[in-house]
Design an enzyme around this catalytic site. Structure first.
Site, mmCIF file in Angstrom:
data_model
loop_
_atom_site.group_PDB
_atom_site.id
_atom_site.type_symbol
_atom_site.label_atom_id
_atom_site.label_comp_id
_atom_site.label_asym_id
_atom_site.label_seq_id
_atom_site.Cartn_x
_atom_site.Cartn_y
_atom_site.Cartn_z
ATOM 1 N N ASP A 8 0.849 -1.190 0.000
ATOM 2 C CA ASP A 8 0.000 0.000 0.000
ATOM 3 C C ASP A 8 0.883 1.237 0.000
ATOM 4 O OD1 ASP A 8 -2.045 -1.774 0.127
ATOM 5 O OD2 ASP A 8 -2.823 -1.129 2.073
ATOM 6 N N ASP A 130 -15.283 -3.187 -2.241
ATOM 7 C CA ASP A 130 -15.030 -2.974 -0.825
ATOM 8 C C ASP A 130 -16.379 -2.799 -0.145
ATOM 9 O OD1 ASP A 130 -12.335 -2.861 -1.584
ATOM 10 O OD2 ASP A 130 -12.448 -0.692 -1.892
#
EC number: 5.3.1.16
Length: 243
Positions: A8, A130
């Site tokens: 990330d 998500d």
């Protein structure tokens, strides 16, 4: 089953967030290419990159780092998500050596866009879903919609989407176990392979996902667990390989 280490990216560094909150991040390295090398050395067969700044900005913000990783490991499939909102961005990433682009927010806001880019870039488009309590979150998880995750995924069954990355954002980064039940439920309702994400904590989670692999769960993204040493990636890879 694929085990896919996550890298990330925030401000050019490798970080991990808790439940997607940019103000709750842990910096693991200032050199993401070195981090990628670590996971490659441990046997990674794919890397999952996320442009966290891009997810909020709606455009690539860490593209230089992404290009550097793709260039360093030209034989390794790399998937990238975060801020991909147009075909030009996808084309630029693919030209840089990335193999898969993940469409998230744009897939919710404009499903027809996914159909278009699947046609332009066959076999290279993944949809990232998500969800929180079964409802889809967008804009770097800042907004939770009323769209049901399964309903959204079903819209893309005939589009040519390569996979769905399904993240339970209530569990992401919290180290309290992956949501195997919801991941398997999604996979059972669609024909597109599903990659589990969010909350994969230990080898027991991986074993639980292996048990539903035949339902369409093709892989798992590993984040905080491998960075904090809860999961040894090489050992986990041997587990899924059955050796």
């Amino acid at each position: 089953m694929l085990l896919i280490p996550a890298i990330d990216l925030k401000d050019g560094q490798c970080v991990r967030l808790r439940q997607g909150r940019m103000d709750d991040s842990t910096i693991f390295s200032s050199n993401p290419v070195d981090v990628a090398q670590r996971w490659v050395d441990a046997g990674a067969r794919r890397l999952h990159l996320v442009d966290l700044n891009g997810a909020f900005a709606g455009k690539p913000m860490n593209a230089e780092v992404v290009r550097a990783i793709a260039a360093q490991f030209p034989q390794l499939p790399v998937q990238i998500g975060g801020g991909i909102r147009d075909a030009d961005t996808i084309a630029a990433y693919l030209e840089a050596g990335v193999q898969f682009c993940i469409i998230g927010t744009k897939a919710v806001q404009e499903p027809a866009f996914v159909v278009d880019v699947c046609r332009q870039f066959p076999g290279q488009i993944i949809v990232g879903i998500d969800a929180k309590n079964g409802k889809v979150a967008t804009d770097g998880w800042a907004e939770v919609s009323q769209v049901d995750a399964i309903d959204l995924a079903k819209q893309f069954e005939q589009a040519g989407v390569t996979a769905i990355v399904y993240t339970d954002i209530a569990r992401d980064g919290m180290m309290n176990g992956v949501n195997v039940k919801e991941t398997a439920r999604l996979a059972a309702h669609i024909s597109i392979p599903v990659i589990a994400s969010g909350g994969v904590t230990d080898l027991e989670d991986i074993k639980a996902l292996l048990a539903v692999e035949d339902q369409g769960v093709m892989g798992a993204i590993l984040g905080r667990s491998i960075y904090e040493g809860r999961i040894d990636l090489a050992a986990a890879q041997r587990l899924v390989d059955g050796v």
